[in-house]
Design a protein around this motif. Sequence first.
Motif, PDB file in Angstrom:
ATOM      1  N   MET A 193     -27.226 -51.397  -8.105  1.00 12.76           N
ATOM      2  CA  MET A 193     -27.400 -51.416  -6.661  1.00 12.76           C
ATOM      3  C   MET A 193     -26.061 -51.195  -5.954  1.00 12.76           C
ATOM      4  N   LEU A 194     -25.018 -51.847  -6.445  1.00  9.23           N
ATOM      5  CA  LEU A 194     -23.708 -51.683  -5.824  1.00  9.23           C
ATOM      6  C   LEU A 194     -23.228 -50.236  -5.931  1.00  9.23           C
ATOM      7  N   LEU A 195     -23.423 -49.622  -7.097  1.00  4.59           N
ATOM      8  CA  LEU A 195     -23.011 -48.223  -7.280  1.00  4.59           C
ATOM      9  C   LEU A 195     -23.764 -47.294  -6.335  1.00  4.59           C
ATOM     10  N   ARG A 196     -25.065 -47.547  -6.149  1.00  6.08           N
ATOM     11  CA  ARG A 196     -25.844 -46.715  -5.212  1.00  6.08           C
ATOM     12  C   ARG A 196     -25.334 -46.844  -3.781  1.00  6.08           C
ATOM     13  N   ARG A 197     -24.714 -47.950  -3.475  1.00  4.70           N
ATOM     14  CA  ARG A 197     -24.148 -48.167  -2.134  1.00  4.70           C
ATOM     15  C   ARG A 197     -22.698 -47.704  -2.042  1.00  4.70           C
ATOM     16  N   GLY A 198     -22.191 -47.131  -3.125  1.00  2.00           N
ATOM     17  CA  GLY A 198     -20.827 -46.601  -3.121  1.00  2.00           C
ATOM     18  C   GLY A 198     -19.764 -47.605  -3.493  1.00  2.00           C
ATOM     19  N   ILE A 199     -20.170 -48.764  -3.997  1.00  2.00           N
ATOM     20  CA  ILE A 199     -19.216 -49.798  -4.394  1.00  2.00           C
ATOM     21  C   ILE A 199     -19.003 -49.686  -5.899  1.00  2.00           C
ATOM     22  N   THR A 200     -17.787 -49.341  -6.295  1.00  2.00           N
ATOM     23  CA  THR A 200     -17.473 -49.145  -7.716  1.00  2.00           C
ATOM     24  C   THR A 200     -16.611 -50.289  -8.244  1.00  2.00           C
ATOM     25  N   LYS A 201     -16.381 -50.272  -9.544  1.00  5.49           N
ATOM     26  CA  LYS A 201     -15.531 -51.286 -10.193  1.00  5.49           C
ATOM     27  C   LYS A 201     -14.139 -51.314  -9.583  1.00  5.49           C
ATOM     28  N   ASP A 202     -13.677 -50.165  -9.116  1.00  7.89           N
ATOM     29  CA  ASP A 202     -12.310 -50.060  -8.600  1.00  7.89           C
ATOM     30  C   ASP A 202     -12.091 -50.829  -7.298  1.00  7.89           C
ATOM     31  N   VAL A 203     -13.161 -51.260  -6.648  1.00  3.20           N
ATOM     32  CA  VAL A 203     -13.028 -51.984  -5.383  1.00  3.20           C
ATOM     33  C   VAL A 203     -12.407 -53.360  -5.609  1.00  3.20           C
ATOM     34  N   LEU A 204     -12.778 -54.009  -6.715  1.00  2.37           N
ATOM     35  CA  LEU A 204     -12.282 -55.355  -7.015  1.00  2.37           C
ATOM     36  C   LEU A 204     -11.128 -55.266  -8.002  1.00  2.37           C
TER      37      LEU A 204
END
Length: 73
Positions: free
Chosen positions: A43-54
């Motif tokens: 779900m996070l990936l579909r919203r454009g939130i990747t591992k690199d954010v954290l």
Amino acid sequence: MIKVTGAISKVEWMNPHIWFYVDVKEESGKVTTWGFSGGPPGMLLRRGITKDVLKIGSIVNVEGSRAKDGSNN
């Protein structure tokens, strides 16, 4: 509700929910680690939130509900 500010110390990007951990330094100098769960990775990936954010070491402000058992989660 709790609010903490600290440095990200660990990220677990896996199902069913991601977890990230924040080291919070108290006025006394003591460091307390808080764990926070997020959404499912897909779900996070579909919203454009990747591992690199954290990123480890990044300073974050987190607001959320404390675990029912009173632990730092």
